[in-house]
Write an enzyme that holds these catalytic residues in place. Structure first.
Site, PDB file in Angstrom:
ATOM      1  N   TYR A   1       1.114   8.921   4.380  1.00 40.16           N
ATOM      2  CA  TYR A   1       1.760   8.588   5.643  1.00 40.16           C
ATOM      3  C   TYR A   1       3.290   7.937   5.106  1.00 40.16           C
ATOM      4  CZ  TYR A   1      -0.115   4.211   4.259  1.00 40.16           C
ATOM      5  OH  TYR A   1      -0.577   3.135   3.472  1.00 40.16           O
ATOM      6  N   GLY A   2       3.328   7.488   3.895  1.00 45.13           N
ATOM      7  CA  GLY A   2       4.552   6.816   3.792  1.00 45.13           C
ATOM      8  C   GLY A   2       3.858   5.359   2.832  1.00 45.13           C
TER       9      GLY A   2
ATOM     10  N   GLY B   1       0.368   5.888   0.620  1.00 46.84           N
ATOM     11  CA  GLY B   1      -0.454   6.621   1.052  1.00 46.84           C
ATOM     12  C   GLY B   1       0.286   7.918   1.431  1.00 46.84           C
TER      13      GLY B   1
ATOM     14  N   VAL C   1       3.687   0.852   2.643  1.00 47.69           N
ATOM     15  CA  VAL C   1       3.584  -0.654   3.243  1.00 47.69           C
ATOM     16  C   VAL C   1       3.967  -1.352   2.482  1.00 47.69           C
ATOM     17  CG1 VAL C   1       2.132  -2.330   4.620  1.00 47.69           C
ATOM     18  CG2 VAL C   1       1.569   0.396   4.914  1.00 47.69           C
TER      19      VAL C   1
ATOM     20  N   LYS D   1       5.623  -0.963   7.699  1.00 43.70           N
ATOM     21  CA  LYS D   1       5.054   0.572   7.304  1.00 43.70           C
ATOM     22  C   LYS D   1       6.354   1.297   7.523  1.00 43.70           C
ATOM     23  CE  LYS D   1       1.107   3.352   8.656  1.00 43.70           C
ATOM     24  NZ  LYS D   1      -0.170   3.280   9.423  1.00 43.70           N
TER      25      LYS D   1
ATOM     26  N   ASP E   1     -10.695   5.462  14.412  1.00 46.51           N
ATOM     27  CA  ASP E   1     -10.902   5.237  12.755  1.00 46.51           C
ATOM     28  C   ASP E   1     -11.326   3.649  12.675  1.00 46.51           C
ATOM     29  OD1 ASP E   1     -11.084   5.771  10.096  1.00 46.51           O
ATOM     30  OD2 ASP E   1      -8.926   5.678   9.795  1.00 46.51           O
TER      31      ASP E   1
ATOM     32  N   GLY F   1       0.894  -1.310  -0.025  1.00 42.67           N
ATOM     33  CA  GLY F   1       0.262   0.207   0.037  1.00 42.67           C
ATOM     34  C   GLY F   1       0.770   1.267   0.012  1.00 42.67           C
TER      35      GLY F   1
END
Length: 276
Positions: A16-17, A14, A19, A34, A130, A12
């Site tokens: 944020y960074g 995103g 994965v 991550k 979340d 993945g």
């Protein structure tokens, strides 16, 4: 290669960074990694990262929370090594694999697991903020669930981060549109998590969401505000489940069901989906 882990795939990407899927060079065991960049971050972003790692590590011993194995710090990066879920997330199990609809025993079993995971978080003064199927990983062909992604988690029992979370799943008070802006004093973090669990429960039992957002701007939610039996009319849910949902999705967070009572009621609930 990161430390003693060989990168074999990207799971993945995103804001944020990234994965990655990593394979341990000696044991061949697979892990999710991550990778969080450290360059160009402001103080708020650094604090979010630090909070996510510390809160997840505090909780990761629970059998229904994804295990955080260790943290690798390298120049410009922090790599968080976690348990890998090869079967993907709950969203794909509900939407694509049709594991749960009409399967009362599995719904009961896995939702009790989720309640236990969230109870463990709250007992440790952590509020996820979340909760949604995309942040829950599936194991054992759908029979085991594990909570993941503590990127928005907080230790604040009263939160002032309005709109924190995902639109389908956060509570009406989280948006603040039922109160005049001048009267916004924050919202209780624990009942907000319980509301999100209620929406996840509908996803499991009915395979869909009841509304796009628990906001007066949403026509279906507005109809729910004036007709407490609306969910039974528009969703294929049982009467038993409808009674539970009315308490779980109570618009007043003070009167909303608490986790221990929710657990008791789910354990006693025989039917979740209303089948023809």
């Amino acid at each position: 290669i990161i430390h003693n882990l060989e990168i074999v795939d990207v799971l993945g990407m995103g804001g944020y960074g990234q994965v990655y899927l990593g394979r341990h060079l000696e044991t061949s065991r697979l892990y999710a990694i991550k990778s969080l960049p450290q360059t160009g971050l402001d103080l708020r972003q650094r604090n979010f990262q630090r909070t996510e790692i510390s809160l997840h590590s505090r909780l990761s011993a629970h059998p229904h929370i994804i295990g955080l194995k260790h943290v690798i710090r390298q120049p410009g990066w922090i790599h968080v090594v976690m348990e890998y879920g090869p079967e993907g997330d709950l969203f794909s199990s509900i939407a694509d694999k049709d594991v749960y609809f009409g399967n009362h025993d599995i719904i009961r079993k896995v939702f009790l697991q989720l309640i236990d995971a969230v109870t463990y978080c709250h007992d440790n003064h952590v509020y996820h903020r979340d909760l949604k199927p995309e942040n829950i990983l599936v194991f054992d062909g759908g029979h085991t669930l594990k909570l993941a992604d503590f990127g928005l988690a907080t230790t604040d029992p009263i939160s002032k981060d309005y709109g924190c979370g995902s639109g389908f799943y956060f509570s009406p008070e989280c948006q603040g549109d039922l109160a005049h802006p001048a009267h916004r004093v924050g919202y209780a973090s624990a009942p907000n998590d319980i509301w999100s669990l209620g929406i996840v429960l509908i996803n499991l039992a009915a395979g869909r969401n009841p509304w796009r957002q628990a906001s007066l701007k949403d026509e279906t939610f507005k109809a729910y505000m004036s007709d407490p039996d609306l969910l039974f009319k528009i969703l294929p849910i049982s009467k038993e489940l409808h009674t539970i949902l009315k308490r779980t999705l109570c618009v007043d967070p003070i009167r909303r069901i608490e986790l221990d009572e929710l657990r008791e009621r789910i354990a006693r609930c025989r039917y979740f989906t209303r089948t023809p």
